[in-house]
Design a protein around this motif. Structure first.
Motif, PDB file in Angstrom:
ATOM      1  N   ALA A 218       0.831  -1.200   0.000  1.00 40.38           N
ATOM      2  CA  ALA A 218       0.000   0.000   0.000  1.00 40.38           C
ATOM      3  C   ALA A 218       0.868   1.253   0.000  1.00 40.38           C
ATOM      4  CB  ALA A 218      -0.928  -0.001   1.213  1.00 40.38           C
ATOM      5  N   LEU A 219       1.915   1.260   0.812  1.00 42.72           N
ATOM      6  CA  LEU A 219       2.797   2.426   0.876  1.00 42.72           C
ATOM      7  C   LEU A 219       3.474   2.665  -0.471  1.00 42.72           C
ATOM      8  CD1 LEU A 219       4.074   4.653   2.573  1.00 42.72           C
ATOM      9  CD2 LEU A 219       5.793   3.006   3.342  1.00 42.72           C
ATOM     10  N   THR A 220       3.926   1.585  -1.098  1.00 46.26           N
ATOM     11  CA  THR A 220       4.542   1.714  -2.423  1.00 46.26           C
ATOM     12  C   THR A 220       3.562   2.295  -3.428  1.00 46.26           C
ATOM     13  OG1 THR A 220       5.975  -0.192  -1.966  1.00 46.26           O
ATOM     14  CG2 THR A 220       5.719   0.450  -4.274  1.00 46.26           C
ATOM     15  N   ALA A 221       2.317   1.812  -3.386  1.00 43.97           N
ATOM     16  CA  ALA A 221       1.300   2.282  -4.334  1.00 43.97           C
ATOM     17  C   ALA A 221       1.007   3.764  -4.135  1.00 43.97           C
ATOM     18  CB  ALA A 221       0.024   1.456  -4.170  1.00 43.97           C
ATOM     19  N   VAL A 222       0.886   4.202  -2.882  1.00 47.48           N
ATOM     20  CA  VAL A 222       0.596   5.611  -2.608  1.00 47.48           C
ATOM     21  C   VAL A 222       1.737   6.493  -3.105  1.00 47.48           C
ATOM     22  CG1 VAL A 222       0.239   7.332  -0.797  1.00 47.48           C
ATOM     23  CG2 VAL A 222      -0.905   5.112  -0.642  1.00 47.48           C
ATOM     24  N   LEU A 223       2.963   6.127  -2.766  1.00 52.81           N
ATOM     25  CA  LEU A 223       4.118   6.938  -3.171  1.00 52.81           C
ATOM     26  C   LEU A 223       4.302   6.939  -4.685  1.00 52.81           C
ATOM     27  CD1 LEU A 223       6.709   5.969  -0.409  1.00 52.81           C
ATOM     28  CD2 LEU A 223       5.239   7.987  -0.513  1.00 52.81           C
ATOM     29  N   HIS A 224       4.008   5.802  -5.330  1.00 57.52           N
ATOM     30  CA  HIS A 224       4.116   5.725  -6.791  1.00 57.52           C
ATOM     31  C   HIS A 224       3.137   6.695  -7.449  1.00 57.52           C
ATOM     32  CE1 HIS A 224       3.323   4.044 -10.832  1.00 57.52           C
ATOM     33  NE2 HIS A 224       4.616   3.765 -10.805  1.00 57.52           N
ATOM     34  N   GLU A 225       1.919   6.769  -6.923  1.00 56.42           N
ATOM     35  CA  GLU A 225       0.925   7.688  -7.491  1.00 56.42           C
ATOM     36  C   GLU A 225       1.301   9.147  -7.233  1.00 56.42           C
ATOM     37  OE1 GLU A 225      -1.656   6.865  -9.507  1.00 56.42           O
ATOM     38  OE2 GLU A 225      -0.681   4.897  -9.414  1.00 56.42           O
ATOM     39  N   LEU A 226       1.836   9.432  -6.055  1.00 58.90           N
ATOM     40  CA  LEU A 226       2.270  10.808  -5.777  1.00 58.90           C
ATOM     41  C   LEU A 226       3.435  11.195  -6.689  1.00 58.90           C
ATOM     42  CD1 LEU A 226       2.137  10.965  -1.865  1.00 58.90           C
ATOM     43  CD2 LEU A 226       0.464  11.853  -3.502  1.00 58.90           C
ATOM     44  N   ALA A 227       4.348  10.244  -6.919  1.00 59.88           N
ATOM     45  CA  ALA A 227       5.471  10.517  -7.824  1.00 59.88           C
ATOM     46  C   ALA A 227       4.970  10.805  -9.233  1.00 59.88           C
ATOM     47  CB  ALA A 227       6.438   9.340  -7.822  1.00 59.88           C
ATOM     48  N   VAL A 299      -8.742  13.878  -2.160  1.00 64.20           N
ATOM     49  CA  VAL A 299      -8.776  12.449  -2.441  1.00 64.20           C
ATOM     50  C   VAL A 299      -8.391  11.734  -1.151  1.00 64.20           C
ATOM     51  CG1 VAL A 299      -7.768  10.548  -3.748  1.00 64.20           C
ATOM     52  CG2 VAL A 299      -8.266  12.721  -4.885  1.00 64.20           C
ATOM     53  N   VAL A 300      -9.315  10.943  -0.597  1.00 61.84           N
ATOM     54  CA  VAL A 300      -9.112  10.246   0.672  1.00 61.84           C
ATOM     55  C   VAL A 300      -8.612   8.835   0.381  1.00 61.84           C
ATOM     56  CG1 VAL A 300     -10.183   9.512   2.828  1.00 61.84           C
ATOM     57  CG2 VAL A 300     -11.020  11.561   1.654  1.00 61.84           C
ATOM     58  N   VAL A 301      -7.400   8.523   0.829  1.00 60.03           N
ATOM     59  CA  VAL A 301      -6.810   7.211   0.570  1.00 60.03           C
ATOM     60  C   VAL A 301      -7.002   6.340   1.803  1.00 60.03           C
ATOM     61  CG1 VAL A 301      -4.748   5.987  -0.209  1.00 60.03           C
ATOM     62  CG2 VAL A 301      -5.099   8.366  -0.890  1.00 60.03           C
ATOM     63  N   PRO A 320      -5.549   2.500  -2.032  1.00 55.69           N
ATOM     64  CA  PRO A 320      -4.195   2.752  -2.519  1.00 55.69           C
ATOM     65  C   PRO A 320      -4.003   2.127  -3.895  1.00 55.69           C
ATOM     66  CG  PRO A 320      -4.155   1.910  -0.275  1.00 55.69           C
ATOM     67  CD  PRO A 320      -5.560   1.748  -0.767  1.00 55.69           C
ATOM     68  N   GLY A 321      -3.445   2.865  -4.828  1.00 54.73           N
ATOM     69  CA  GLY A 321      -3.213   2.348  -6.172  1.00 54.73           C
ATOM     70  C   GLY A 321      -3.603   3.342  -7.239  1.00 54.73           C
ATOM     71  N   PRO A 322      -3.813   2.860  -8.473  1.00 57.44           N
ATOM     72  CA  PRO A 322      -4.089   3.760  -9.608  1.00 57.44           C
ATOM     73  C   PRO A 322      -5.298   4.661  -9.423  1.00 57.44           C
ATOM     74  CG  PRO A 322      -3.571   1.546 -10.376  1.00 57.44           C
ATOM     75  CD  PRO A 322      -3.707   1.448  -8.887  1.00 57.44           C
ATOM     76  N   GLN A 323      -6.248   4.249  -8.562  1.00 50.16           N
ATOM     77  CA  GLN A 323      -7.421   5.101  -8.334  1.00 50.16           C
ATOM     78  C   GLN A 323      -7.027   6.477  -7.803  1.00 50.16           C
ATOM     79  OE1 GLN A 323     -10.929   3.437  -6.316  1.00 50.16           O
ATOM     80  NE2 GLN A 323      -9.915   1.461  -6.391  1.00 50.16           N
ATOM     81  N   ILE A 324      -5.897   6.549  -7.091  1.00 46.25           N
ATOM     82  CA  ILE A 324      -5.451   7.840  -6.553  1.00 46.25           C
ATOM     83  C   ILE A 324      -5.210   8.814  -7.695  1.00 46.25           C
ATOM     84  CG2 ILE A 324      -3.646   9.039  -5.267  1.00 46.25           C
ATOM     85  CD1 ILE A 324      -3.169   6.429  -3.720  1.00 46.25           C
ATOM     86  N   GLY A 325      -4.400   8.384  -8.666  1.00 47.87           N
ATOM     87  CA  GLY A 325      -4.096   9.258  -9.796  1.00 47.87           C
ATOM     88  C   GLY A 325      -5.320   9.583 -10.628  1.00 47.87           C
ATOM     89  N   THR A 326      -6.178   8.580 -10.833  1.00 48.47           N
ATOM     90  CA  THR A 326      -7.386   8.806 -11.634  1.00 48.47           C
ATOM     91  C   THR A 326      -8.292   9.846 -10.981  1.00 48.47           C
ATOM     92  OG1 THR A 326      -7.303   6.528 -12.461  1.00 48.47           O
ATOM     93  CG2 THR A 326      -9.407   7.687 -12.632  1.00 48.47           C
TER      94      THR A 326
END
Length: 379
Positions: A218-227, A299-301, A320-326
């Motif tokens: 989950a942490l990786t997914a959140v940081l990946h979307e923020l990046a 956006v609430v994760v 957590p994941g692609p939904q953040i960016g979308t």
């Protein structure tokens, strides 16, 4: 409001969010308030700067609570509070929200047959995986006065069988907290300039909940979307020490290369950054409320939320994941018209007078307690 005796109302808290939300109530109560900090999230910064920013006196601190497992925190705080209540019984005890400190305060009040006021009653995520959910339900069952922030919170309490006469819809003190501590426009402009930010042209993010930080995927997914978002516009991340430690342990620091990482921000600084963000991405419960006062999209994760009122207009709940960016890009695409629309909507959490309403309820409860204690007064 009737004048209460000095030190007659104990306000139990243990975290910074509780301090923020209860600050105005403590000021309204004045000398009647006796603040007890369980030390659940104690750090040296609480002494001095943070308390001074909120205009609060130094609380009395318990020991042996911070850094312990949940059960030990509650037990240690309960023991310390019981000793305080035995030595100097208050007319009422006030707790806020869903922390271990709040539950300990509620249990200690119940054990000593002291009237209990629960600020922010009736919130429900219906997610039993959240320790906070258990705390909320237990505190609401013990409370004598349940201060529901919204009519929906009241309806949830009634559905659970709480008597109507114990519930009052007061609004949430977060509204006055935001209004009181948002820096003036000139100070906000200076802050943005110091960080090289343009108003409405950056994303503000916070990540601290265990469901996002303790799960490496989950942490990786959140940081990946923020990046990914940071490749399109600046992303500002005030980094919680616990989150930083998890990032370092998981070897994820490279994902922060394009992100503007800041140390943990004071409350006013955070509000200033949030006020001018084009979008906020966060897993915080308090931020879900604050954005409705500031008129900003969020956006609430999280897996679930106990604040559905924010979802109606201001926020979207995503995993957590692609939904953040979308979700983030969808809200960002609304641009200035979207920000203007939110800025003109009222917060669902009230009109900014919750603390005075709650103080009035406390005074009524304390008066009843005094009459109950003294047959002469009761007559």
């Amino acid at each position: 409001m009737k004048t209460l005796p000095a030190r007659s109302v104990v306000v139990v808290l243990g975290t910074r969010p509780e301090l923020v939300k209860l600050a105005e109530l403590i000021r309204v109560l004045g000398p009647a308030a006796r603040v007890v900090h369980t030390g659940q999230h104690y750090d040296e910064e609480l002494s001095g700067g943070f308390l001074a920013e909120l205009g609060l006196p130094e609380p009395a601190y318990l020991t042996g609570v911070g850094g312990q497992p949940r059960a030990v925190q509650i037990a240690a705080a309960l023991q310390g509070l019981d000793a305080l209540f035995a030595a100097e019984p208050p007319l009422a005890v006030v707790v806020q929200g869903d922390t271990n400190a709040a539950l300990a305060g509620a249990l200690a009040a119940n054990a000593r047959d002291l009237p209990l006021v629960h600020v922010e009653a009736g919130l429900r995520s219906h997610d039993r995986a959240m320790p906070e959910e258990h705390n909320r339900v237990l505190i609401d069952r013990l409370a004598d006065v349940l201060c529901a922030a919204t009519p929906d919170n009241r309806e949830l309490l009634l559905a659970e069988g709480v008597p109507d006469e114990r519930i009052a819809v007061t609004g949430n003190p977060v509204v006055e907290a935001v209004r009181d501590h948002l820096p003036a426009a000139a100070e906000r402009a200076r802050l943005l300039a110091a960080h090289g930010l343009d108003a409405d042209r950056y994303v503000l993010a916070t990540v601290h909940r265990p469901e996002n930080t303790d799960d490496e995927l989950a942490l990786t997914a959140v940081l990946h979307e923020l990046a990914g978002l940071a490749r399109e516009l600046p992303v500002v991340l005030p980094l919680h020490p616990r989150t930083r430690a998890r990032i370092e342990a998981a070897g994820l620091l490279p994902l922060l290369d394009g992100v503007t990482v800041l140390p943990p921000a004071g409350y006013g600084t955070f509000l200033a950054l949030a006020r001018h963000a084009a979008l906020i991405v966060s897993d915080s419960g308090g931020v879900q409320e604050e954005t409705t006062v500031l008129g900003r999209p969020l956006v609430v994760v999280r897996n679930s939320t106990e604040r559905p009122e924010s979802l109606a207009d201001f926020a979207e709940l995503v995993d957590p994941g692609p939904q953040i960016g979308t979700a983030a890009r969808r809200r960002l695409s609304e641009g200035a018209p979207g920000l203007h629309r939110l800025a003109n909507l009222p917060s669902p959490y009230g009109d900014g007078t919750a603390s005075r309403r709650i103080a009035g309820l406390i005074a009524e409860l304390a008066e009843e307690r005094t009459a109950h204690r003294s047959p002469a007064l009761a007559a």
